[in-house]
Design an enzyme around this catalytic site. Structure first.
Site, PDB file in Angstrom:
ATOM      1  N   LYS A 183     -13.963 -12.123   4.582  1.00  0.00           N
ATOM      2  CA  LYS A 183     -13.829 -12.230   3.130  1.00  0.00           C
ATOM      3  C   LYS A 183     -12.359 -12.013   2.781  1.00  0.00           C
ATOM      4  CE  LYS A 183     -13.621  -9.438  -0.054  1.00  0.00           C
ATOM      5  NZ  LYS A 183     -12.508 -10.127  -0.746  1.00  0.00           N
ATOM      6  N   GLU A 227       2.480   4.842  -3.248  1.00  0.00           N
ATOM      7  CA  GLU A 227       2.967   3.560  -2.745  1.00  0.00           C
ATOM      8  C   GLU A 227       3.369   2.709  -3.954  1.00  0.00           C
ATOM      9  OE1 GLU A 227      -0.020   1.009  -0.974  1.00  0.00           O
ATOM     10  OE2 GLU A 227       1.365   0.453   0.622  1.00  0.00           O
ATOM     11  N   GLU A 287      -6.426  -0.822   8.338  1.00  0.00           N
ATOM     12  CA  GLU A 287      -4.968  -0.940   8.185  1.00  0.00           C
ATOM     13  C   GLU A 287      -4.695  -0.740   6.702  1.00  0.00           C
ATOM     14  OE1 GLU A 287      -2.692  -1.315  10.424  1.00  0.00           O
ATOM     15  OE2 GLU A 287      -3.807  -1.984  12.180  1.00  0.00           O
ATOM     16  N   CYS A 345       3.164  -3.439   3.403  1.00  0.00           N
ATOM     17  CA  CYS A 345       2.782  -2.056   3.710  1.00  0.00           C
ATOM     18  C   CYS A 345       3.865  -1.333   4.496  1.00  0.00           C
ATOM     19  CB  CYS A 345       1.463  -2.046   4.464  1.00  0.00           C
ATOM     20  SG  CYS A 345       1.495  -3.197   5.837  1.00  0.00           S
TER      21      CYS A 345
END
Ligand code: NAD
Length: 475
Positions: free
Chosen positions: A168, A379, A244, A278
């Site tokens: 997906k 982040e 991850e 990331c």
């Protein structure tokens, strides 16, 4: 969607629209799948698993080699699609397609290196064998920021190991995933071995993956928040899980490094994919004696970065993915300024030259950032560089590790002993020493702490899709 070897609509008949984030233009519509489509895909993958998993490793490898060739042949089409759908500059999109194809090639090779073991037994009439066998049907969920390579980084090792898979992709970038599946189809993918379910709302598809008893493993790339949610549900069902997740990379520049060289590297990796990677630095620590020189060189380079359509020559900064990404960046910058950071460039949404049609934010440099600011902990996922001065090595190591994340980290120094000490002391899955691109299909990528579980790429990548079986034999 691509289920059991057929391009198909959602069972509900619903569709959703995909927009270009640089100008808001409608690109296409795709099927809006739900739990029923996910179930169909899982059942197809479960049905062909016995056949795919018992092909020889050489046969599975042969398929992945063909997929690599097909992807290379379609490289420029895939890259244009990515620039249109995700917004990154065409040159960066080409590099990503290459990186994505590299996983097909690497795991074509690794498929043939799933070795077993024999273990000496203490009884003379006993033998031990260790086999590594595919886990079964895999559910994969991927993000929008690297919409081709994050797909192949999961599909390639899963198929190499002998697993079958249901993917997906992110709702913002289903078209790139569709193009990757066209490549797999062209390479001769047998029906049911890899399936694609597109959906606007990820929750029902994710739930079906978690609930379906025939799906044995979930592999997820995305935010730490969603990763934790899925891991909790996997725990209830004891499904295997790889994650991850987010990062908050420290970038440490010591005063024995050349500040100009370090600033060049820092700008390249900070503004990579408009800060939406990331592994982007989220705290740039610079030793006090070269702080001013570094800040000047860094700001000068950041100021020169051109924002716009990724199809235009010279553009380095694409749009943010959506309105909420823009709002997050604005909130972090406002908070930092309120708490005493100084704004050296940027600090605003870009609206001139029709950029207001997309989600553009100016490359931004904040100096004298402190631990009480949101950006020091959260982040950012945007083009904002927080600069922080430090005095000593032990102080900066402590500051660098002071985060719940543990994905990438960077150190600039010419002192070998210092490089070794930092390499060993940093609690991150990836350390770049004078290197802003410490990633490759052949190397294990992944995070410690809240940046995830497991590794992708490298020798480790295929292990995530294998079970260990011990065989004891009396003779
Ligand atoms: P996200 O977590 O919002 O979405 C990622 C994927 O999860 C998408 O496909 C989304 O549809 C799906 N998803 C969201 N909620 C779900 C649910 N309840 N059930 C099932 N699926 C669900 O993250 P994002 O904003 O798309 O991606 C950005 C994040 O990804 C950042 O935190 C970034 O650091 C991380 N990321 C990590 C890596 C890595 O390798 N560590 C690589 C790229 C991106």
């Amino acid at each position: 969607m691509y289920i059991d070897g057929q391009w198909t609509d959602a069972e509900s008949g619903a569709t959703f629209e995909v927009f270009n984030p640089a100008n808001g233009a409608l690109i296409d519509t795709v099927p809006d799948g739900d739990a029923r489509d996910a179930r169909r895909a899982i059942e197809a993958a479960a049905r062909v698993f016995p056949e795919w998993s018992t092909r020889t490793a050489h046969q599975r490898s042969g398929f992945l080699y063909r997929a690599y060739e097909c992807m290379m042949a379609r490289k420029s089409d895939l890259a244009s699609r990515m620039t249109e759908e995700q917004g990154k500059p065409l040159r960066a999109a080409l590099a990503e397609v290459q990186y994505g194809a590299d996983f097909l090639l690497w795991f074509a090779e690794e498929a043939k290196r799933v070795y077993g073991e024999t273990i000496p037994a203490s009884r003379p009439d006993q033998r031990f064998l260790v086999l590594h066998q595919p886990i079964g049907v895999v559910g994969a969920i991927t993000p929008w920021n690297y919409p081709v390579s994050m797909v192949t980084r999961k599909v390639a090792p899963a198929l190499a190991a002998g697993c079958t898979i249901v993917l997906k992709p992110a709702e913002a970038t289903p078209l790139c995933a569709i193009d990757v599946f066209r490549v797999l189809e062209e390479a001769g993918l047998p029906p049911g071995v890899a399936n694609l379910v597109t959906a606007r709302n990820p929750e029902p598809v994710g739930r079906e993956m978690l609930d379906h008893p025939d799906l044995h493993k979930l592999t997820f790339t995305g935010s730490t928040e969603v990763g934790k949610l899925l891991a909790r549900d996997c725990a209830d069902r004891l499904k295997r899980v790889s994650l991850e997740l987010g990062g908050h990379a420290p970038f440490v520049v010591f005063d024995d490094a050349d500040p100009l060289h370090a600033a060049k590297g820092a700008v390249l990796v900070k503004f990579l994919n408009t800060g939406q990677a990331c592994i982007c630095p989220n705290r740039i620590f610079v030793q006090r004696s070269i702080y001013r020189a570094f800040v000047e060189a860094f700001t000068d380079r950041a100021n020169k970065l051109v924002a716009g359509s990724g199809f235009d020559e010279g553009v380095r900064i694409g749009p943010l993915v959506d309105r909420s990404a823009l709002a997050k960046v604005e909130r972090q910058v406002a908070d930092a300024l309120e708490k005493g950071a100084s704004l050296l460039c940027g600090g605003r949404r870009l609206t001139e030259n029709e950029l207001d049609q997309g989600w553009f934010y100016a490359p931004t440099v904040l100096a004298d950032v402190t631990p009480d600011m949101l950006i020091y902990r959260e982040e950012t996922f945007g083009p904002v560089a927080p600069l922080i001065p430090f005095e000593t090595e032990s102080e900066v190591l402590k500051m660098a590790n002071d985060t719940r994340y543990g994905l990438a980290s960077y150190v600039y120094t010419r002192d070998l002993a210092r490089a070794m000490r930092m390499m060993e002391g940093l609690r991150f899955g990836i350390v770049g020493i004078n290197d802003i691109n410490p990633t490759a299909a052949s190397a294990p990528f992944g995070g410690m702490k809240e940046s995830g579980l497991g590794r992708e790429g490298g020798r480790e990548g295929i292990r995530e899709y294998l079970e260990t079986k011990l065989v004891g034999m009396s003779i």
